[in-house]
Design a protein around this motif. Structure first.
Motif, PDB file in Angstrom:
ATOM      1  N   PRO A 177       0.809  -1.155  -0.031  1.00  0.00           N
ATOM      2  CA  PRO A 177       0.055   0.009  -0.046  1.00  0.00           C
ATOM      3  C   PRO A 177       0.825   1.249   0.198  1.00  0.00           C
ATOM      4  CG  PRO A 177       0.051  -1.128   2.085  1.00  0.00           C
ATOM      5  CD  PRO A 177       0.673  -1.815   1.344  1.00  0.00           C
ATOM      6  N   SER A 178       0.385   2.341  -0.457  1.00  0.00           N
ATOM      7  CA  SER A 178       0.982   3.625  -0.507  1.00  0.00           C
ATOM      8  C   SER A 178       1.519   4.143   0.605  1.00  0.00           C
ATOM      9  CB  SER A 178       0.182   4.428  -1.323  1.00  0.00           C
ATOM     10  OG  SER A 178      -0.895   4.935  -0.401  1.00  0.00           O
ATOM     11  N   TYR A 179       0.794   3.601   1.893  1.00  0.00           N
ATOM     12  CA  TYR A 179       1.419   4.486   2.940  1.00  0.00           C
ATOM     13  C   TYR A 179       2.546   3.610   3.643  1.00  0.00           C
ATOM     14  CZ  TYR A 179      -1.351   0.809   5.092  1.00  0.00           C
ATOM     15  OH  TYR A 179      -1.948  -0.765   5.476  1.00  0.00           O
ATOM     16  N   ARG A 180       3.015   2.406   3.184  1.00  0.00           N
ATOM     17  CA  ARG A 180       4.248   1.918   3.592  1.00  0.00           C
ATOM     18  C   ARG A 180       5.364   1.934   2.468  1.00  0.00           C
ATOM     19  NH1 ARG A 180       4.124  -1.966   7.478  1.00  0.00           N
ATOM     20  NH2 ARG A 180       6.333  -1.333   7.326  1.00  0.00           N
ATOM     21  N   PHE A 181       5.536   3.236   2.333  1.00  0.00           N
ATOM     22  CA  PHE A 181       6.616   3.741   1.456  1.00  0.00           C
ATOM     23  C   PHE A 181       8.079   3.299   2.208  1.00  0.00           C
ATOM     24  CE2 PHE A 181       5.055   7.099   4.077  1.00  0.00           C
ATOM     25  CZ  PHE A 181       6.062   7.554   4.915  1.00  0.00           C
ATOM     26  N   ASP A 182       7.846   2.776   3.261  1.00  0.00           N
ATOM     27  CA  ASP A 182       9.306   2.315   3.688  1.00  0.00           C
ATOM     28  C   ASP A 182       9.605   0.702   3.132  1.00  0.00           C
ATOM     29  OD1 ASP A 182       6.992   1.431   5.331  1.00  0.00           O
ATOM     30  OD2 ASP A 182       8.583   0.773   6.805  1.00  0.00           O
ATOM     31  N   LEU A 183       8.817   0.268   2.439  1.00  0.00           N
ATOM     32  CA  LEU A 183       9.174  -0.937   2.107  1.00  0.00           C
ATOM     33  C   LEU A 183       9.592  -1.086   0.541  1.00  0.00           C
ATOM     34  CD1 LEU A 183       6.334  -3.053   3.539  1.00  0.00           C
ATOM     35  CD2 LEU A 183       8.546  -2.694   4.699  1.00  0.00           C
ATOM     36  N   SER A 184      10.232  -1.762   0.096  1.00  0.00           N
ATOM     37  CA  SER A 184      11.005  -1.543  -1.198  1.00  0.00           C
ATOM     38  C   SER A 184      11.712  -2.966  -1.807  1.00  0.00           C
ATOM     39  CB  SER A 184      12.005  -0.366  -1.837  1.00  0.00           C
ATOM     40  OG  SER A 184      13.127  -0.345  -0.875  1.00  0.00           O
ATOM     41  N   ILE A 185      12.427  -3.612  -0.941  1.00  0.00           N
ATOM     42  CA  ILE A 185      12.945  -4.706  -1.370  1.00  0.00           C
ATOM     43  C   ILE A 185      12.413  -6.001  -0.401  1.00  0.00           C
ATOM     44  CG2 ILE A 185      14.985  -3.415  -1.976  1.00  0.00           C
ATOM     45  CD1 ILE A 185      16.341  -4.089   0.449  1.00  0.00           C
ATOM     46  N   GLU A 186      13.070  -7.349  -0.853  1.00  0.00           N
ATOM     47  CA  GLU A 186      12.677  -8.396  -0.503  1.00  0.00           C
ATOM     48  C   GLU A 186      12.942  -8.257   1.185  1.00  0.00           C
ATOM     49  OE1 GLU A 186      12.926 -13.169  -1.539  1.00  0.00           O
ATOM     50  OE2 GLU A 186      14.767 -11.842  -2.112  1.00  0.00           O
ATOM     51  N   GLU A 187      14.298  -7.939   1.594  1.00  0.00           N
ATOM     52  CA  GLU A 187      14.639  -7.963   2.609  1.00  0.00           C
ATOM     53  C   GLU A 187      13.570  -7.173   3.878  1.00  0.00           C
ATOM     54  OE1 GLU A 187      16.477  -7.854   0.460  1.00  0.00           O
ATOM     55  OE2 GLU A 187      17.653  -9.653   0.635  1.00  0.00           O
ATOM     56  N   ASP A 188      13.015  -5.915   3.363  1.00  0.00           N
ATOM     57  CA  ASP A 188      12.134  -5.308   4.041  1.00  0.00           C
ATOM     58  C   ASP A 188      10.866  -6.459   4.459  1.00  0.00           C
ATOM     59  OD1 ASP A 188      13.611  -2.863   3.707  1.00  0.00           O
ATOM     60  OD2 ASP A 188      12.436  -2.307   1.781  1.00  0.00           O
ATOM     61  N   LEU A 189      10.487  -7.144   3.677  1.00  0.00           N
ATOM     62  CA  LEU A 189       9.340  -7.782   3.809  1.00  0.00           C
ATOM     63  C   LEU A 189       9.559  -9.132   5.022  1.00  0.00           C
ATOM     64  CD1 LEU A 189       7.785  -8.465   0.381  1.00  0.00           C
ATOM     65  CD2 LEU A 189       6.792  -7.106   2.309  1.00  0.00           C
ATOM     66  N   ILE A 190      11.087  -9.567   4.821  1.00  0.00           N
ATOM     67  CA  ILE A 190      11.547 -10.612   5.669  1.00  0.00           C
ATOM     68  C   ILE A 190      11.572  -9.990   7.158  1.00  0.00           C
ATOM     69  CG2 ILE A 190      13.568 -11.921   6.395  1.00  0.00           C
ATOM     70  CD1 ILE A 190      14.191 -12.170   3.233  1.00  0.00           C
ATOM     71  N   GLU A 191      12.014  -8.805   7.123  1.00  0.00           N
ATOM     72  CA  GLU A 191      11.758  -7.899   8.354  1.00  0.00           C
ATOM     73  C   GLU A 191      10.634  -7.838   9.051  1.00  0.00           C
ATOM     74  OE1 GLU A 191      13.333  -3.817  10.440  1.00  0.00           O
ATOM     75  OE2 GLU A 191      13.609  -4.220   8.411  1.00  0.00           O
ATOM     76  N   GLU A 192       9.558  -7.524   8.214  1.00  0.00           N
ATOM     77  CA  GLU A 192       8.095  -7.564   8.636  1.00  0.00           C
ATOM     78  C   GLU A 192       7.634  -8.923   9.285  1.00  0.00           C
ATOM     79  OE1 GLU A 192       6.097  -4.586   8.632  1.00  0.00           O
ATOM     80  OE2 GLU A 192       7.992  -3.739   9.024  1.00  0.00           O
ATOM     81  N   VAL A 193       7.918  -9.833   8.514  1.00  0.00           N
ATOM     82  CA  VAL A 193       7.532 -11.211   8.873  1.00  0.00           C
ATOM     83  C   VAL A 193       8.242 -11.509  10.169  1.00  0.00           C
ATOM     84  CG1 VAL A 193       7.519 -13.649   8.359  1.00  0.00           C
ATOM     85  CG2 VAL A 193       7.068 -12.126   6.363  1.00  0.00           C
ATOM     86  N   ALA A 194       9.435 -11.362  10.349  1.00  0.00           N
ATOM     87  CA  ALA A 194      10.215 -11.625  11.624  1.00  0.00           C
ATOM     88  C   ALA A 194       9.470 -10.758  12.758  1.00  0.00           C
ATOM     89  CB  ALA A 194      11.631 -11.383  11.481  1.00  0.00           C
ATOM     90  N   ARG A 195       9.184  -9.662  12.502  1.00  0.00           N
ATOM     91  CA  ARG A 195       8.656  -8.607  13.813  1.00  0.00           C
ATOM     92  C   ARG A 195       7.423  -9.152  14.137  1.00  0.00           C
ATOM     93  NH1 ARG A 195       5.345  -4.094  13.491  1.00  0.00           N
ATOM     94  NH2 ARG A 195       5.412  -4.029  11.309  1.00  0.00           N
ATOM     95  N   ILE A 196       6.465  -9.750  13.353  1.00  0.00           N
ATOM     96  CA  ILE A 196       5.142  -9.991  13.463  1.00  0.00           C
ATOM     97  C   ILE A 196       5.340 -11.628  14.007  1.00  0.00           C
ATOM     98  CG2 ILE A 196       2.735 -10.553  12.914  1.00  0.00           C
ATOM     99  CD1 ILE A 196       3.717  -7.680  13.012  1.00  0.00           C
ATOM    100  N   TYR A 197       5.995 -12.404  13.440  1.00  0.00           N
ATOM    101  CA  TYR A 197       6.225 -13.706  13.878  1.00  0.00           C
ATOM    102  C   TYR A 197       6.630 -13.729  15.411  1.00  0.00           C
ATOM    103  CZ  TYR A 197       7.975 -18.528  14.271  1.00  0.00           C
ATOM    104  OH  TYR A 197       8.073 -19.756  14.477  1.00  0.00           O
ATOM    105  N   GLY A 198       7.769 -12.891  15.587  1.00  0.00           N
ATOM    106  CA  GLY A 198       8.251 -12.853  17.103  1.00  0.00           C
ATOM    107  C   GLY A 198       9.587 -12.852  17.099  1.00  0.00           C
ATOM    108  N   TYR A 199      10.553 -11.839  17.668  1.00  0.00           N
ATOM    109  CA  TYR A 199      11.874 -12.390  17.768  1.00  0.00           C
ATOM    110  C   TYR A 199      12.177 -13.594  18.677  1.00  0.00           C
ATOM    111  CZ  TYR A 199      12.261  -8.109  15.029  1.00  0.00           C
ATOM    112  OH  TYR A 199      12.125  -7.162  13.917  1.00  0.00           O
ATOM    113  N   ASN A 200      11.341 -13.659  19.442  1.00  0.00           N
ATOM    114  CA  ASN A 200      11.713 -14.689  20.520  1.00  0.00           C
ATOM    115  C   ASN A 200      11.125 -15.819  20.019  1.00  0.00           C
ATOM    116  OD1 ASN A 200      12.413 -12.892  22.481  1.00  0.00           O
ATOM    117  ND2 ASN A 200      10.499 -12.219  23.356  1.00  0.00           N
ATOM    118  N   SER A 201      10.460 -15.918  19.035  1.00  0.00           N
ATOM    119  CA  SER A 201      10.159 -17.375  18.519  1.00  0.00           C
ATOM    120  C   SER A 201      11.363 -17.923  17.435  1.00  0.00           C
ATOM    121  CB  SER A 201       8.705 -17.297  17.770  1.00  0.00           C
ATOM    122  OG  SER A 201       7.642 -16.913  18.485  1.00  0.00           O
TER     123      SER A 201
END
Length: 523
Positions: A177-201
């Motif tokens: 979406p347009s409001y997520r202008f901080d996302l542009s490459i594959e590693e950005d999505l990996i960071e988002e997945v890790a954040r929601i999945y939980g670093y402790n997991s």
């Protein structure tokens, strides 16, 4: 007055800000203007002429998207920091402007009443940020995170974040979406997945890697060894900023044009250093104000010399620099109470040069340097190439630089002191050495080092040591002359030297000094 436009500021255009501050706008500053004047600094600060007061009846709302590059650094240039600049410099949603306008209008009507006017919209679609889908691969996700996450869980995480997601069994196609202008490459999505999945997991596991020793040339000295040599002589290693006060630097290096930063951290850190001395002087001045009696710092780093022929117009040179001030030693009954002098610093530099194993190739030559005391400064040469300077800071700078004691500095090119010859074993002579003392009278302006260098160049292979042990001026020595006493140690590795051979060798030395320096033997 007239229409509202967005344009670049005109030359020397003035704008009175909401806080009554009047600024002269640079020509690359974006402004919102009417037909006659600038109304606001776009994305930074509003102008007083378009400000809202208690008496305002008609309010004009403006909502815009400005590219971060157009706003970046503008607020700091004018000494401002506003919510608008903070947001626009980092980026905003390019699709949010009309919604924000409608919401602001709704609030005004609900709170103040009135009537809403028409909305005028100007859009350059080709200039707006274009969002494209990002591909997220299963293999890449597992490799970066070091853990396998179920495909369904990844899909759910991405959908919960408001992304348009499609999965084909090997990878996800993710619409941002347009409001997520901080996302542009594959590693950005990996960071988002890790954040929601939980670093402790994500289970911690040590990395597996192969280690291999890097190549190291034995003939190269590391900067750590040079620093250690100075630390052993009582120095502290310092790390100072590459940005220095332009006023202080101009005092010491008035003939050197420094590089001025377009967006400095502060006014007193707006120039790139042309030497490490300004930073070290600042460190000494800071410690002197705190009653530190013995001060000695050493630093390695880059100096930045303007050079049109170099890359980007600047030549970066690695150097090692030192500074001493105050007492020569910490207070002790056996040392006395003596301030540091030129020869203390010269001894430190000679110890540093001794690390190269080629200290005889370096020489100190009296010279003039605008930053140094005229009678206590020297250039350091390696062969015919100047590689550094040493001396006392000029007393006229002490007050301006905040110094209250005599201060001595040196600076050497690292490339000149990081090369050393490989050690070669030689047999120790079994035959006795012979010492002869030689006292010669020469002009006062002749340095003892010149005599020693000339004697070493005679080419006598039996010469194993040469040392100046006395300098005399006074009775028995003509006016304008000085007597230099040198000890000469001779030794042959194959035989015991005969008296006739020693006499012949000493005659060579005397003739060389007489021909080159008009020296005479002292009676």
């Amino acid at each position: 007055e007239g229409d509202i436009t967005v344009r670049l500021a005109q030359p020397k255009e003035q704008l009175t800000l909401l806080d009554d501050q009047e600024v002269e706008l640079d020509e690359d500053t974006l402004v919102i203007a009417d037909d006659n004047k600038a109304l606001a600094m776009a994305g930074v600060y509003g102008g007083k002429n378009s400000g809202v007061t208690e008496n305002s009846q008609n309010i004009f709302l403006e909502s815009a998207f400005f590219a971060p590059d157009a706003i970046l650094g503008k607020a700091r240039r004018y000494g401002l920091h506003t919510d608008a600049s903070h947001r626009y410099e980092r980026g905003v949603d390019p699709q949010l402007q009309r919604a924000a306008m409608e919401r602001a209008t709704e609030l005004l009507l609900a709170i103040c009443g009135g009537e809403a006017g028409p909305v005028t919209e100007a859009v350059a679609e080709e200039l707006l940020p274009q969002r494209s889908d990002i591909t997220l691969r299963i293999s890449r996700l597992a490799k970066v995170l070091g853990v396998s996450i179920a495909d369904d869980s990844v899909t759910e995480i991405l959908e919960r974040l408001g992304f348009d997601v499609s999965f084909d069994g090997q990878q996800w196609q993710v619409g941002i979406p347009s409001y997520r202008f901080d996302l542009s490459i594959e590693e950005d999505l990996i960071e988002e997945v890790a954040r929601i999945y939980g670093y402790n997991s994500i289970q911690a596991a040590p990395p597996a890697a192969q280690l291999r020793m890097t190549e190291r040339k034995e003939g190269e000295l590391s900067t750590h060894k040079l620093i250690d040599a100075m630390v052993c002589r009582g120095y502290q290693e310092a790390i100072t900023y590459s940005f220095v006060d332009p006023k202080h630097q101009a005092l010491m290096f008035d003939e050197t044009a420094a590089l001025t930063l377009p967006h400095p951290i502060s006014v007193d850190m707006s120039s790139m250093r042309v030497s490490l001395w300004p930073g070290l002087v600042g460190a000494v001045a800071h410690n002197q104000k705190r009653q530190q009696a013995v001060l000695a710092f050493v630093e390695t780093g880059l100096r930045f010399i303007p050079d049109e022929s170099a890359e980007n117009g600047v030549r970066q040179e690695a150097v090692i620099s030192g500074i001493r001030s105050g007492k020569a030693h910490s207070e002790h009954w056996s040392e006395g109470d003596r301030s540091v002098d030129f020869y203390d610093m010269k001894g430190d530099v000679e110890a540093l040069l001794a690390q190269t194993g080629n200290s005889a190739e370096f020489r100190f030559v009296a010279s003039q340097n605008p930053a140094l005391h005229p009678g206590q400064s020297a250039a350091i040469y390696h062969g015919s190439e100047k590689v550094g300077d040493i001396g006392a800071l000029h007393p006229k700078f002490d007050k301006a630089l905040g110094l209250n004691q005599r201060t001595f500095v040196f600076e050497l090119s690292l490339s000149a002191v990081t090369q050393r010859p490989l050690p070669l074993a030689k047999p120790v002579s079994r035959y006795p050495s012979i010492r002869r003392d030689l006292a010669v009278v020469v002009d006062k302006q002749i340095a003892a080092g010149e005599l020693i260098a000339a004697m070493e160049n005679v080419g006598v292979k039996q010469l194993v040591d040469l040392n100046l042990f006395d300098v005399y001026v006074g009775d028995g020595v003509p006016e304008g002359k000085q007597s230099l006493a040198l000890s000469v140690t001779l030794q042959d590795s194959d035989k015991t030297l005969e008296e006739a051979e020693v006499t012949e060798l000493m005659t060579k030395f005397i003739e060389t000094l007489k021909s080159e320096f008009n020296a005479t033997l002292r009676d």
